[in-house]
Design an enzyme around this catalytic site. Structure first.
Site, short mmCIF file in Angstrom:
data_model
loop_
_atom_site.label_atom_id
_atom_site.label_comp_id
_atom_site.label_asym_id
_atom_site.label_seq_id
_atom_site.Cartn_x
_atom_site.Cartn_y
_atom_site.Cartn_z
N HIS A 46 47.89 51.95 42.13
CA HIS A 46 47.34 52.23 43.88
C HIS A 46 46.65 50.84 44.23
O HIS A 46 45.84 49.93 43.30
CB HIS A 46 46.27 52.88 43.97
CG HIS A 46 45.55 52.72 45.38
ND1 HIS A 46 45.73 53.86 46.21
CD2 HIS A 46 44.75 52.49 45.37
CE1 HIS A 46 45.08 53.98 47.20
NE2 HIS A 46 44.32 53.01 47.08
N HIS A 54 47.65 50.38 50.17
CA HIS A 54 46.67 50.99 50.49
C HIS A 54 46.32 50.27 51.75
O HIS A 54 45.81 48.84 51.31
CB HIS A 54 45.79 51.34 50.13
CG HIS A 54 44.49 52.02 50.48
ND1 HIS A 54 43.40 52.30 50.14
CD2 HIS A 54 44.82 52.23 52.15
CE1 HIS A 54 42.01 53.29 50.92
NE2 HIS A 54 42.83 52.66 52.48
N GLY A 71 36.33 49.18 51.02
CA GLY A 71 36.28 47.58 50.62
C GLY A 71 35.92 46.96 49.37
O GLY A 71 35.94 46.02 49.43
N SER A 105 43.52 52.71 40.74
CA SER A 105 44.09 51.26 41.33
C SER A 105 43.70 49.97 41.16
O SER A 105 41.91 49.34 40.13
CB SER A 105 42.56 51.36 42.64
OG SER A 105 42.14 50.51 43.01
N ASP A 143 45.25 48.01 46.73
CA ASP A 143 44.57 48.02 47.99
C ASP A 143 44.67 46.63 48.31
O ASP A 143 44.25 45.65 48.08
CB ASP A 143 42.55 48.39 46.88
CG ASP A 143 42.93 49.20 47.00
OD1 ASP A 143 42.73 50.26 47.39
OD2 ASP A 143 42.17 49.87 46.07
N MET A 186 43.47 44.12 51.16
CA MET A 186 42.09 43.94 52.12
C MET A 186 42.00 42.73 53.13
O MET A 186 42.71 41.16 52.35
CB MET A 186 41.16 43.93 52.01
CG MET A 186 40.84 45.21 50.81
SD MET A 186 39.11 45.54 50.07
CE MET A 186 39.02 47.08 49.14
N GLY A 195 35.06 48.74 44.69
CA GLY A 195 35.63 48.82 44.40
C GLY A 195 34.32 49.36 43.67
O GLY A 195 33.16 48.81 44.07
N MET A 251 39.51 58.52 52.17
CA MET A 251 38.74 57.98 52.33
C MET A 251 36.97 58.48 51.45
O MET A 251 36.58 59.07 52.78
CB MET A 251 37.54 56.91 52.58
CG MET A 251 39.01 55.68 52.93
SD MET A 251 39.82 55.02 51.48
CE MET A 251 38.29 54.25 50.75
N MET A 296 44.36 48.38 54.15
CA MET A 296 42.58 48.41 54.77
C MET A 296 43.34 47.11 55.66
O MET A 296 42.94 45.90 55.54
CB MET A 296 41.73 48.21 54.31
CG MET A 296 41.52 50.00 53.42
SD MET A 296 40.40 49.63 52.08
CE MET A 296 42.02 49.18 50.20
N ASP A 317 40.03 58.67 47.86
CA ASP A 317 40.41 57.57 47.42
C ASP A 317 38.94 56.33 46.84
O ASP A 317 38.19 56.63 48.52
CB ASP A 317 41.06 56.82 48.19
CG ASP A 317 41.41 55.18 47.88
OD1 ASP A 317 39.81 54.99 46.53
OD2 ASP A 317 41.49 54.25 48.49
N GLY A 318 38.05 56.39 46.24
CA GLY A 318 36.61 55.99 45.69
C GLY A 318 35.64 57.09 45.58
O GLY A 318 35.66 58.20 45.85
N GLY A 319 35.21 56.21 44.07
CA GLY A 319 34.02 57.00 43.68
C GLY A 319 34.68 58.48 42.91
O GLY A 319 33.51 58.96 41.60
N GLY A 345 40.24 53.75 40.33
CA GLY A 345 39.59 52.51 40.46
C GLY A 345 38.77 51.80 38.94
O GLY A 345 39.01 51.64 37.83
N SER A 346 37.63 51.93 39.10
CA SER A 346 36.41 50.95 38.31
C SER A 346 36.20 52.29 36.63
O SER A 346 36.55 51.85 35.63
CB SER A 346 34.81 51.08 39.24
OG SER A 346 35.06 52.21 39.35
C1 DX5 Z 1 37.87 50.98 47.69
C2 DX5 Z 1 39.78 50.92 47.34
C3 DX5 Z 1 39.50 52.02 46.66
C4 DX5 Z 1 38.54 51.26 45.37
C5 DX5 Z 1 38.50 52.57 44.94
O1 DX5 Z 1 37.92 50.46 49.93
O2 DX5 Z 1 40.25 51.46 48.98
O3 DX5 Z 1 41.15 52.43 46.31
O4 DX5 Z 1 39.54 50.02 44.41
O5 DX5 Z 1 37.78 51.82 43.38
P1 DX5 Z 1 37.12 53.43 42.61
O6 DX5 Z 1 37.31 54.41 41.84
O7 DX5 Z 1 35.80 52.23 41.50
O8 DX5 Z 1 35.59 53.78 43.97
ZN ZN Z 2 42.72 52.54 48.16
#
Ligand code: DX5
Ligand code: ZN
Length: 221
Positions: free
Chosen positions: A35, A68, A144, A10, A37, A39, A146, A139, A70, A178-180, A200-201
């Site tokens: 990916h 994605h 919202g 991401s 994001d 928003m 990363g 999710m 949101m 997606d997430g964490g 992502g991170s």
């Molecule tokens: C959060 C996003 C994710 C985010 C994930 O709302 O949809 O795609 O980038 O980031 P990490 O991998 O750091 O949780």
């Molecule tokens: Zn995402």
């Protein structure tokens, strides 16, 4: 099974002033998808990327671009993102009362279709439409931002969706999470039934993002 999964870095956690380097990182590690994001500061508090940025990315990469959304009123953005070069467009089930119409719209634009579900939304809200999508995006954090921690109850939800898909002969539908997602928990998420991991991170905040992508793929060995 943990083999043959796809990694979708991401770019939310990449340096937004240098997205070309983020694309090079994805190329260097042979990531399958990118990916993106989106928003809108309404469906989620954050505000990020729109179609012009996706169009610029498209001009620099051949990779599968996974958008994605949101956003509220997702139907308004489907055509702009498709024209910008998205390969898959995912909307949130919580953002619409007419998911079938959005699915038809995304398909009519020639894109793959994803539906996403937030952590607190019951799975029964998406089951009736899973036969019409290509991807279900689970999710595993509140959408919202990363850098949040993986919600452990997500693994049970992934397993439930996997069972539902198998029981209904829908194994062609991919489960994306997606997430964490980190190197240390990715294997158990794959074992729960994920086909595509968003990270992502873990990728972009690491000292060596290319190597981190490669390390993810080593998990399937
Ligand atoms: C959060 C996003 C994710 C985010 C994930 O709302 O949809 O795609 O980038 O980031 P990490 O991998 O750091 O949780
Ligand atoms: Zn995402």
């Amino acid at each position: 099974m943990t083999d043959n999964f796809k990694l979708a870095p991401s770019i939310l956690s990449a340096d937004f002033s240098d997205l070309q380097s983020a694309l090079k990182i994805c190329d260097g590690g042979n990531a399958h998808w990118i990916h993106v994001d989106v928003m809108d500061n309404q469906f989620v508090p954050n505000l990020t990327i729109g179609p012009p940025v996706v169009k610029s990315l498209r001009s620099k990469t051949q990779k599968f671009m996974d958008v994605h959304m949101m956003v509220i009123n997702p139907e308004k953005l489907v055509e702009p993102f498709a024209r910008a070069g998205a390969d898959n467009i995912t909307f949130h089930i919580e953002a619409t009362d007419e998911p079938e119409n959005i699915i038809d719209l995304i398909r009519s634009c020639g894109c793959k279709v994803g539906v996403s579900i937030k952590p607190k939304t019951p799975l029964s809200d998406i089951y009736p439409i899973l036969d019409r999508v290509d991807v279900v995006l689970v999710m595993s954090v509140e959408p919202g931002f990363g850098g949040q921690g993986y919600l452990p109850e997500s693994s049970e939800k992934i397993a439930s969706i996997k069972s539902f898909l198998t029981e209904n002969c829908l194994d062609r539908v991919s489960i994306e999470v997606d997430g964490g997602i980190k190197l240390h928990n990715a294997k158990s998420i794959l074992e729960a039934g994920a086909d595509i991991l968003v990270a992502g991170s873990e990728v972009f905040k690491s000292n060596d993002p290319v190597q981190t992508i490669k390390d993810f793929y080593k998990l399937s060995n």
